[in-house]
Design a protein around this motif. Structure first.
Motif, PDB file in Angstrom:
ATOM      1  N   GLU A 179     -12.169   9.697   9.520  1.00 39.75           N
ATOM      2  CA  GLU A 179     -11.017  10.660   9.701  1.00 39.75           C
ATOM      3  C   GLU A 179      -9.931  10.266  10.781  1.00 39.75           C
ATOM      4  OE1 GLU A 179     -10.472  15.494  10.592  1.00 39.75           O
ATOM      5  OE2 GLU A 179     -12.519  14.550  10.344  1.00 39.75           O
ATOM      6  N   VAL A 180      -8.754  10.014  10.193  1.00 38.87           N
ATOM      7  CA  VAL A 180      -7.834   9.298  11.142  1.00 38.87           C
ATOM      8  C   VAL A 180      -6.451  10.013  10.859  1.00 38.87           C
ATOM      9  CG1 VAL A 180      -7.604   7.360   9.652  1.00 38.87           C
ATOM     10  CG2 VAL A 180      -7.084   6.978  11.922  1.00 38.87           C
ATOM     11  N   SER A 181      -5.557   9.863  11.661  1.00 37.41           N
ATOM     12  CA  SER A 181      -4.062  10.569  11.466  1.00 37.41           C
ATOM     13  C   SER A 181      -3.265   9.500  10.584  1.00 37.41           C
ATOM     14  CB  SER A 181      -3.251  10.424  12.888  1.00 37.41           C
ATOM     15  OG  SER A 181      -2.063  10.409  12.569  1.00 37.41           O
ATOM     16  N   PRO A 182      -2.760   9.939   9.755  1.00 38.31           N
ATOM     17  CA  PRO A 182      -1.971   8.921   8.662  1.00 38.31           C
ATOM     18  C   PRO A 182      -0.748   8.280   9.532  1.00 38.31           C
ATOM     19  CG  PRO A 182      -1.973  11.329   7.772  1.00 38.31           C
ATOM     20  CD  PRO A 182      -2.450  11.442   9.142  1.00 38.31           C
ATOM     21  N   THR A 183      -0.280   8.869  10.662  1.00 34.30           N
ATOM     22  CA  THR A 183       0.547   8.240  11.439  1.00 34.30           C
ATOM     23  C   THR A 183       0.150   7.052  11.799  1.00 34.30           C
ATOM     24  OG1 THR A 183       1.722  10.375  11.704  1.00 34.30           O
ATOM     25  CG2 THR A 183       2.342   8.603  13.153  1.00 34.30           C
ATOM     26  N   ASP A 184      -1.122   7.145  12.548  1.00 36.44           N
ATOM     27  CA  ASP A 184      -2.068   6.148  13.276  1.00 36.44           C
ATOM     28  C   ASP A 184      -2.245   5.166  12.314  1.00 36.44           C
ATOM     29  OD1 ASP A 184      -1.855   7.170  15.903  1.00 36.44           O
ATOM     30  OD2 ASP A 184      -3.881   8.238  15.501  1.00 36.44           O
ATOM     31  N   VAL A 185      -2.527   5.180  10.909  1.00 41.02           N
ATOM     32  CA  VAL A 185      -2.806   4.180   9.878  1.00 41.02           C
ATOM     33  C   VAL A 185      -1.523   3.119   9.795  1.00 41.02           C
ATOM     34  CG1 VAL A 185      -3.169   3.756   7.638  1.00 41.02           C
ATOM     35  CG2 VAL A 185      -4.252   5.715   8.520  1.00 41.02           C
ATOM     36  N   MET A 186      -0.370   3.714  10.121  1.00 39.94           N
ATOM     37  CA  MET A 186       1.005   3.079  10.049  1.00 39.94           C
ATOM     38  C   MET A 186       0.547   1.941  11.227  1.00 39.94           C
ATOM     39  SD  MET A 186       3.527   5.955   9.108  1.00 39.94           S
ATOM     40  CE  MET A 186       4.927   4.982   8.937  1.00 39.94           C
ATOM     41  N   LYS A 187      -0.049   1.754  12.139  1.00 34.41           N
ATOM     42  CA  LYS A 187      -0.131   1.018  13.272  1.00 34.41           C
ATOM     43  C   LYS A 187      -1.044  -0.190  12.738  1.00 34.41           C
ATOM     44  CE  LYS A 187      -0.115   4.508  16.666  1.00 34.41           C
ATOM     45  NZ  LYS A 187      -1.004   5.050  17.853  1.00 34.41           N
ATOM     46  N   VAL A 188      -1.870  -0.017  11.742  1.00 31.19           N
ATOM     47  CA  VAL A 188      -2.455  -1.234  11.307  1.00 31.19           C
ATOM     48  C   VAL A 188      -2.016  -1.591   9.768  1.00 31.19           C
ATOM     49  CG1 VAL A 188      -4.598  -1.092  12.533  1.00 31.19           C
ATOM     50  CG2 VAL A 188      -4.459   0.173  10.401  1.00 31.19           C
ATOM     51  N   LEU A 189      -1.338  -0.836   9.000  1.00 28.77           N
ATOM     52  CA  LEU A 189      -0.843  -1.129   7.742  1.00 28.77           C
ATOM     53  C   LEU A 189       0.452  -0.910   7.326  1.00 28.77           C
ATOM     54  CD1 LEU A 189      -3.551   0.508   5.329  1.00 28.77           C
ATOM     55  CD2 LEU A 189      -3.235  -1.964   5.779  1.00 28.77           C
ATOM     56  N   GLU A 190       1.319  -1.657   6.748  1.00 21.33           N
ATOM     57  CA  GLU A 190       2.539  -1.307   6.378  1.00 21.33           C
ATOM     58  C   GLU A 190       2.472  -0.443   5.235  1.00 21.33           C
ATOM     59  OE1 GLU A 190       6.453  -3.677   4.773  1.00 21.33           O
ATOM     60  OE2 GLU A 190       5.434  -4.365   6.471  1.00 21.33           O
ATOM     61  N   THR A 250       0.770  -1.223   0.062  1.00 21.41           N
ATOM     62  CA  THR A 250      -0.034  -0.075  -0.237  1.00 21.41           C
ATOM     63  C   THR A 250       0.902   1.453  -0.104  1.00 21.41           C
ATOM     64  OG1 THR A 250      -1.775  -1.152   1.283  1.00 21.41           O
ATOM     65  CG2 THR A 250      -1.725   1.119   1.397  1.00 21.41           C
ATOM     66  N   THR A 251       0.550   2.100  -0.949  1.00 24.61           N
ATOM     67  CA  THR A 251       1.295   3.480  -0.943  1.00 24.61           C
ATOM     68  C   THR A 251       0.265   4.525  -0.869  1.00 24.61           C
ATOM     69  OG1 THR A 251       2.656   2.392  -2.740  1.00 24.61           O
ATOM     70  CG2 THR A 251       2.484   4.870  -2.603  1.00 24.61           C
ATOM     71  N   PHE A 252       0.540   5.318   0.208  1.00 22.32           N
ATOM     72  CA  PHE A 252      -0.163   6.652   0.417  1.00 22.32           C
ATOM     73  C   PHE A 252       0.424   7.941  -0.488  1.00 22.32           C
ATOM     74  CE2 PHE A 252      -2.314   4.130   3.201  1.00 22.32           C
ATOM     75  CZ  PHE A 252      -3.601   5.077   3.971  1.00 22.32           C
ATOM     76  N   HIS A 253      -0.351   8.765  -1.005  1.00 19.76           N
ATOM     77  CA  HIS A 253       0.128   9.764  -1.494  1.00 19.76           C
ATOM     78  C   HIS A 253       1.009  10.606  -0.666  1.00 19.76           C
ATOM     79  CE1 HIS A 253       0.525  13.751  -3.539  1.00 19.76           C
ATOM     80  NE2 HIS A 253       0.910  13.038  -4.421  1.00 19.76           N
ATOM     81  N   SER A 254       2.092  11.058  -0.939  1.00 16.54           N
ATOM     82  CA  SER A 254       2.972  11.875   0.106  1.00 16.54           C
ATOM     83  C   SER A 254       2.300  13.248   0.983  1.00 16.54           C
ATOM     84  CB  SER A 254       4.396  12.302  -0.504  1.00 16.54           C
ATOM     85  OG  SER A 254       4.181  12.869  -1.713  1.00 16.54           O
ATOM     86  N   SER A 255       1.406  13.618   0.131  1.00 15.59           N
ATOM     87  CA  SER A 255       0.594  14.520   0.657  1.00 15.59           C
ATOM     88  C   SER A 255      -0.126  14.320   1.865  1.00 15.59           C
ATOM     89  CB  SER A 255      -0.267  15.270  -0.270  1.00 15.59           C
ATOM     90  OG  SER A 255      -1.122  14.331  -0.617  1.00 15.59           O
ATOM     91  N   ALA A 256      -0.397  13.262   2.192  1.00 14.89           N
ATOM     92  CA  ALA A 256      -1.104  12.582   3.491  1.00 14.89           C
ATOM     93  C   ALA A 256      -0.265  13.088   4.575  1.00 14.89           C
ATOM     94  CB  ALA A 256      -1.371  11.117   3.435  1.00 14.89           C
ATOM     95  N   GLN A 257       1.029  13.285   4.632  1.00 17.84           N
ATOM     96  CA  GLN A 257       1.864  13.309   5.684  1.00 17.84           C
ATOM     97  C   GLN A 257       1.725  14.866   6.089  1.00 17.84           C
ATOM     98  OE1 GLN A 257       5.336  11.726   3.856  1.00 17.84           O
ATOM     99  NE2 GLN A 257       5.714  10.681   5.596  1.00 17.84           N
ATOM    100  N   GLU A 258       1.172  15.666   5.195  1.00 19.79           N
ATOM    101  CA  GLU A 258       1.060  17.146   5.384  1.00 19.79           C
ATOM    102  C   GLU A 258      -0.182  17.605   6.482  1.00 19.79           C
ATOM    103  OE1 GLU A 258       0.538  18.953   1.584  1.00 19.79           O
ATOM    104  OE2 GLU A 258       2.526  17.965   0.872  1.00 19.79           O
ATOM    105  N   PRO A 318      -2.824  16.567   9.964  1.00 17.13           N
ATOM    106  CA  PRO A 318      -3.016  15.738  11.114  1.00 17.13           C
ATOM    107  C   PRO A 318      -3.795  14.578  11.077  1.00 17.13           C
ATOM    108  CG  PRO A 318      -3.997  18.067  11.392  1.00 17.13           C
ATOM    109  CD  PRO A 318      -3.055  17.937  10.025  1.00 17.13           C
ATOM    110  N   THR A 319      -5.153  14.920  10.071  1.00 19.38           N
ATOM    111  CA  THR A 319      -5.806  13.786   9.822  1.00 19.38           C
ATOM    112  C   THR A 319      -6.177  13.673   8.167  1.00 19.38           C
ATOM    113  OG1 THR A 319      -7.942  15.123  10.116  1.00 19.38           O
ATOM    114  CG2 THR A 319      -6.926  13.764  11.849  1.00 19.38           C
TER     115      THR A 319
END
Length: 158
Positions: A139-150, A115-123, A125-126
């Motif tokens: 609506e969720v933090s992209p950083t938190d998504v990393m807890k369930v997805l690589e 899975t690849t998220f567009h880099s703008s997701a990091q810009e 908070p949610t």
């Protein structure tokens, strides 16, 4: 909204103690992904869509990009080390992922895919993406998504 059931995406987020906010829409309110931004009064770059592709190798890949952008197939192929990729056919989506068109989420698919998220997701908070059902987003933090997805973050849009 007490009669609205939780989706598998919400259950997975809760199992990992990830805070989220749910958003519900009727088909009349939201015809396109960009309508989500207007409905929630957020930046039009914060709602994301989930796209499923297949590479020349026959491997499947998931790309999560802003709803107001278009996937660049060449950039996407390069991001996953493929010669080329293409979108899967709509009829293949449900059997492959367990999700219907318009309700596809990167979380909770039948199988795990790169899975690849567009880099703008990091810009932000949610970000928002489908909760696994048409008309429901989380609506969720992209950083938190990393807890369930690589996931990886890359620019994969035109």
């Amino acid at each position: 909204m007490a009669d609205i059931k939780k989706t598998n995406v919400m259950r997975i987020l809760e199992q990992h103690d990830i805070p989220y906010q749910e958003h519900h829409y009727s088909k009349d309110d939201v015809k396109k992904g960009i309508d989500v931004a207007q409905k929630t009064e957020i930046d039009p770059n914060q709602p994301f869509k989930t796209l499923v592709t297949v590479g020349k190798s026959k491997e499947h890949y998931v790309f999560v990009i802003p709803v107001n952008k278009e996937l660049d197939l060449k950039k996407a192929a390069k991001a996953v080390d493929e010669k080329s990729i293409q979108m899967i056919k709509e009829k293949e989506l449900l059997p492959l992922t367990g999700y219907r068109h318009g309700g596809c989420s990167p979380i909770g698919m039948k199988k795990s895919f790169r899975t690849t998220f567009h880099s703008s997701a990091q810009e932000y908070p949610t970000i928002l993406f489908s909760a696994g059902k048409v008309g429901v987003s989380v609506e969720v933090s992209p950083t938190d998504v990393m807890k369930v997805l690589e996931i990886q973050f890359m620019d994969v849009t035109k």
